[in-house]
Design a protein around this motif. Structure first.
Motif, PDB file in Angstrom:
ATOM      1  N   ASP A  89     -41.233 -11.815 -21.366  1.00  0.00           N
ATOM      2  CA  ASP A  89     -41.344 -10.374 -21.573  1.00  0.00           C
ATOM      3  C   ASP A  89     -39.969  -9.727 -21.786  1.00  0.00           C
ATOM      4  OD1 ASP A  89     -43.909 -10.362 -19.088  1.00  0.00           O
ATOM      5  OD2 ASP A  89     -44.185 -10.190 -21.258  1.00  0.00           O
ATOM      6  N   THR A  90     -38.915 -10.501 -21.615  1.00  0.00           N
ATOM      7  CA  THR A  90     -37.573  -9.989 -21.809  1.00  0.00           C
ATOM      8  C   THR A  90     -37.383  -9.511 -23.238  1.00  0.00           C
ATOM      9  OG1 THR A  90     -36.616 -11.391 -20.091  1.00  0.00           O
ATOM     10  CG2 THR A  90     -35.127 -10.599 -21.811  1.00  0.00           C
ATOM     11  N   ALA A  91     -36.963  -8.258 -23.377  1.00  0.00           N
ATOM     12  CA  ALA A  91     -36.804  -7.661 -24.703  1.00  0.00           C
ATOM     13  C   ALA A  91     -36.267  -6.244 -24.548  1.00  0.00           C
ATOM     14  CB  ALA A  91     -38.141  -7.612 -25.440  1.00  0.00           C
ATOM     15  N   VAL A  92     -35.915  -5.654 -25.667  1.00  0.00           N
ATOM     16  CA  VAL A  92     -35.660  -4.215 -25.694  1.00  0.00           C
ATOM     17  C   VAL A  92     -36.995  -3.548 -25.993  1.00  0.00           C
ATOM     18  CG1 VAL A  92     -34.441  -2.314 -26.790  1.00  0.00           C
ATOM     19  CG2 VAL A  92     -33.285  -4.515 -26.468  1.00  0.00           C
ATOM     20  N   TYR A  93     -37.365  -2.613 -25.162  1.00  0.00           N
ATOM     21  CA  TYR A  93     -38.639  -1.916 -25.309  1.00  0.00           C
ATOM     22  C   TYR A  93     -38.382  -0.538 -25.913  1.00  0.00           C
ATOM     23  CZ  TYR A  93     -41.155  -5.479 -22.704  1.00  0.00           C
ATOM     24  OH  TYR A  93     -41.737  -6.663 -22.319  1.00  0.00           O
ATOM     25  N   TYR A  94     -39.138  -0.251 -26.963  1.00  0.00           N
ATOM     26  CA  TYR A  94     -38.985   1.003 -27.688  1.00  0.00           C
ATOM     27  C   TYR A  94     -40.241   1.849 -27.561  1.00  0.00           C
ATOM     28  CZ  TYR A  94     -35.063  -1.300 -30.042  1.00  0.00           C
ATOM     29  OH  TYR A  94     -33.891  -1.952 -30.321  1.00  0.00           O
ATOM     30  N   CYS A  95     -40.047   3.093 -27.214  1.00  0.00           N
ATOM     31  CA  CYS A  95     -41.157   4.038 -27.246  1.00  0.00           C
ATOM     32  C   CYS A  95     -41.366   4.484 -28.688  1.00  0.00           C
ATOM     33  CB  CYS A  95     -40.824   5.242 -26.361  1.00  0.00           C
ATOM     34  SG  CYS A  95     -42.152   6.468 -26.267  1.00  0.00           S
ATOM     35  N   TYR A  96     -42.605   4.727 -29.021  1.00  0.00           N
ATOM     36  CA  TYR A  96     -42.969   5.078 -30.391  1.00  0.00           C
ATOM     37  C   TYR A  96     -43.976   6.223 -30.375  1.00  0.00           C
ATOM     38  CZ  TYR A  96     -45.694   4.595 -34.715  1.00  0.00           C
ATOM     39  OH  TYR A  96     -46.360   4.836 -35.885  1.00  0.00           O
ATOM     40  N   ALA A  97     -43.796   7.139 -31.310  1.00  0.00           N
ATOM     41  CA  ALA A  97     -44.758   8.230 -31.473  1.00  0.00           C
ATOM     42  C   ALA A  97     -45.160   8.313 -32.933  1.00  0.00           C
ATOM     43  CB  ALA A  97     -44.158   9.551 -31.021  1.00  0.00           C
ATOM     44  N   ASN A  98     -46.450   8.384 -33.139  1.00  0.00           N
ATOM     45  CA  ASN A  98     -46.973   8.565 -34.494  1.00  0.00           C
ATOM     46  C   ASN A  98     -47.294  10.044 -34.651  1.00  0.00           C
ATOM     47  OD1 ASN A  98     -47.983   8.094 -37.018  1.00  0.00           O
ATOM     48  ND2 ASN A  98     -49.992   7.468 -36.288  1.00  0.00           N
ATOM     49  N   SER A  99     -46.433  10.751 -35.380  1.00  0.00           N
ATOM     50  CA  SER A  99     -46.613  12.186 -35.525  1.00  0.00           C
ATOM     51  C   SER A  99     -46.989  12.523 -36.961  1.00  0.00           C
ATOM     52  CB  SER A  99     -45.335  12.927 -35.129  1.00  0.00           C
ATOM     53  OG  SER A  99     -44.382  12.872 -36.177  1.00  0.00           O
ATOM     54  N   LEU A 100     -47.450  13.719 -37.151  1.00  0.00           N
ATOM     55  CA  LEU A 100     -47.827  14.170 -38.488  1.00  0.00           C
ATOM     56  C   LEU A 100     -46.614  14.218 -39.420  1.00  0.00           C
ATOM     57  CD1 LEU A 100     -50.352  17.002 -37.547  1.00  0.00           C
ATOM     58  CD2 LEU A 100     -50.842  14.650 -38.265  1.00  0.00           C
ATOM     59  N   MET A 101     -45.437  14.256 -38.839  1.00  0.00           N
ATOM     60  CA  MET A 101     -44.205  14.315 -39.645  1.00  0.00           C
ATOM     61  C   MET A 101     -43.597  12.931 -39.835  1.00  0.00           C
ATOM     62  SD  MET A 101     -42.621  17.782 -37.986  1.00  0.00           S
ATOM     63  CE  MET A 101     -43.088  17.289 -36.335  1.00  0.00           C
ATOM     64  N   GLY A 102     -44.306  11.913 -39.358  1.00  0.00           N
ATOM     65  CA  GLY A 102     -43.826  10.562 -39.533  1.00  0.00           C
ATOM     66  C   GLY A 102     -43.575   9.863 -38.209  1.00  0.00           C
ATOM     67  N   PRO A 103     -43.280   8.571 -38.242  1.00  0.00           N
ATOM     68  CA  PRO A 103     -43.036   7.805 -37.016  1.00  0.00           C
ATOM     69  C   PRO A 103     -41.714   8.189 -36.375  1.00  0.00           C
ATOM     70  CG  PRO A 103     -42.607   6.453 -38.932  1.00  0.00           C
ATOM     71  CD  PRO A 103     -43.192   7.732 -39.445  1.00  0.00           C
ATOM     72  N   VAL A 104     -41.691   8.162 -35.062  1.00  0.00           N
ATOM     73  CA  VAL A 104     -40.483   8.481 -34.299  1.00  0.00           C
ATOM     74  C   VAL A 104     -40.258   7.385 -33.271  1.00  0.00           C
ATOM     75  CG1 VAL A 104     -39.340  10.163 -32.800  1.00  0.00           C
ATOM     76  CG2 VAL A 104     -40.928  10.946 -34.575  1.00  0.00           C
ATOM     77  N   TRP A 105     -39.013   6.986 -33.106  1.00  0.00           N
ATOM     78  CA  TRP A 105     -38.655   5.918 -32.171  1.00  0.00           C
ATOM     79  C   TRP A 105     -37.691   6.420 -31.108  1.00  0.00           C
ATOM     80  CZ3 TRP A 105     -41.052   1.285 -32.451  1.00  0.00           C
ATOM     81  CH2 TRP A 105     -41.702   0.960 -33.652  1.00  0.00           C
ATOM     82  N   GLY A 106     -37.849   5.878 -29.904  1.00  0.00           N
ATOM     83  CA  GLY A 106     -36.868   6.117 -28.870  1.00  0.00           C
ATOM     84  C   GLY A 106     -35.667   5.214 -29.062  1.00  0.00           C
ATOM     85  N   GLN A 107     -34.692   5.357 -28.179  1.00  0.00           N
ATOM     86  CA  GLN A 107     -33.445   4.612 -28.331  1.00  0.00           C
ATOM     87  C   GLN A 107     -33.560   3.178 -27.832  1.00  0.00           C
ATOM     88  OE1 GLN A 107     -34.074   6.718 -25.930  1.00  0.00           O
ATOM     89  NE2 GLN A 107     -33.179   5.985 -24.003  1.00  0.00           N
ATOM     90  N   GLY A 108     -34.602   2.884 -27.085  1.00  0.00           N
ATOM     91  CA  GLY A 108     -34.803   1.537 -26.562  1.00  0.00           C
ATOM     92  C   GLY A 108     -34.251   1.391 -25.153  1.00  0.00           C
ATOM     93  N   THR A 109     -34.935   0.580 -24.367  1.00  0.00           N
ATOM     94  CA  THR A 109     -34.480   0.289 -23.009  1.00  0.00           C
ATOM     95  C   THR A 109     -34.640  -1.210 -22.752  1.00  0.00           C
ATOM     96  OG1 THR A 109     -34.705   0.903 -20.668  1.00  0.00           O
ATOM     97  CG2 THR A 109     -36.730   0.826 -21.960  1.00  0.00           C
ATOM     98  N   GLN A 110     -33.631  -1.814 -22.177  1.00  0.00           N
ATOM     99  CA  GLN A 110     -33.640  -3.249 -21.970  1.00  0.00           C
ATOM    100  C   GLN A 110     -34.454  -3.622 -20.741  1.00  0.00           C
ATOM    101  OE1 GLN A 110     -32.025  -5.874 -23.815  1.00  0.00           O
ATOM    102  NE2 GLN A 110     -33.263  -7.163 -22.454  1.00  0.00           N
ATOM    103  N   VAL A 111     -35.331  -4.607 -20.909  1.00  0.00           N
ATOM    104  CA  VAL A 111     -36.069  -5.202 -19.796  1.00  0.00           C
ATOM    105  C   VAL A 111     -35.707  -6.684 -19.761  1.00  0.00           C
ATOM    106  CG1 VAL A 111     -38.336  -5.834 -18.903  1.00  0.00           C
ATOM    107  CG2 VAL A 111     -37.965  -3.555 -19.890  1.00  0.00           C
ATOM    108  N   THR A 112     -35.189  -7.123 -18.631  1.00  0.00           N
ATOM    109  CA  THR A 112     -34.814  -8.523 -18.459  1.00  0.00           C
ATOM    110  C   THR A 112     -35.555  -9.100 -17.268  1.00  0.00           C
ATOM    111  OG1 THR A 112     -32.609  -8.090 -19.370  1.00  0.00           O
ATOM    112  CG2 THR A 112     -32.909 -10.135 -18.131  1.00  0.00           C
ATOM    113  N   VAL A 113     -36.272 -10.186 -17.502  1.00  0.00           N
ATOM    114  CA  VAL A 113     -37.051 -10.831 -16.451  1.00  0.00           C
ATOM    115  C   VAL A 113     -36.413 -12.186 -16.165  1.00  0.00           C
ATOM    116  CG1 VAL A 113     -39.318 -11.597 -15.698  1.00  0.00           C
ATOM    117  CG2 VAL A 113     -39.110  -9.673 -17.291  1.00  0.00           C
ATOM    118  N   SER A 114     -35.940 -12.347 -14.948  1.00  0.00           N
ATOM    119  CA  SER A 114     -35.282 -13.597 -14.577  1.00  0.00           C
ATOM    120  C   SER A 114     -36.287 -14.566 -13.973  1.00  0.00           C
ATOM    121  CB  SER A 114     -34.159 -13.321 -13.580  1.00  0.00           C
ATOM    122  OG  SER A 114     -34.683 -12.785 -12.385  1.00  0.00           O
ATOM    123  N   SER A 115     -36.080 -15.842 -14.236  1.00  0.00           N
ATOM    124  CA  SER A 115     -37.008 -16.862 -13.725  1.00  0.00           C
ATOM    125  C   SER A 115     -36.582 -17.363 -12.360  1.00  0.00           C
ATOM    126  CB  SER A 115     -37.084 -18.010 -14.714  1.00  0.00           C
ATOM    127  OG  SER A 115     -35.797 -18.556 -14.925  1.00  0.00           O
TER     128      SER A 115
END
Length: 115
Positions: A89-115
């Protein structure tokens, strides 16, 4: 333009939980769906979960039963509760919004899962 601000990423041990938040501002009424994507190093960005204005949710097969997307309309915020996290699941996670004016993305947040 819709703006998205993410929070909640970090380092967690495998099997642990983490919750991501995404607060939307500006032109909220133009948003018909919000969700989360993720991108791991060397891989393409992939859909994790989405929730529509009507409350319908959809999840990637890899996270079904472990992740839950929800929203607080009063706070214009969408959450991703992640349980039983795995190293993959380790990845940069991006929030996304589908708006009438087009797609919008957040800046991303890092999630790191250690084993």
């Amino acid at each position: 333009q819709v703006q998205l601000v993410e929070s909640g990423g970090g380092l967690v041990q495998a099997g642990g939980p983490l919750r991501l938040s995404c607060a939307a501002s500006n032109f909220i009424s133009s948003i018909n769906a919000m969700g989360w994507y993720r991108q791991a190093p060397g891989k393409e960005r992939e859909l994790v979960a989405v929730i529509t204005r009507g409350g319908t949710t959809n999840y990637a097969d890899s996270v079904k039963g472990r992740f839950t997307i929800s929203r607080d309309n009063a706070k214009n915020t969408v959450y991703l509760q992640m349980n039983s996290l795995k190293p993959e699941d380790t990845a940069v996670y991006y929030c996304y919004a589908n708006s009438l004016m087009g797609p919008v993305w957040g800046q991303g947040t890092q999630v790191t899962v250690s084993s």
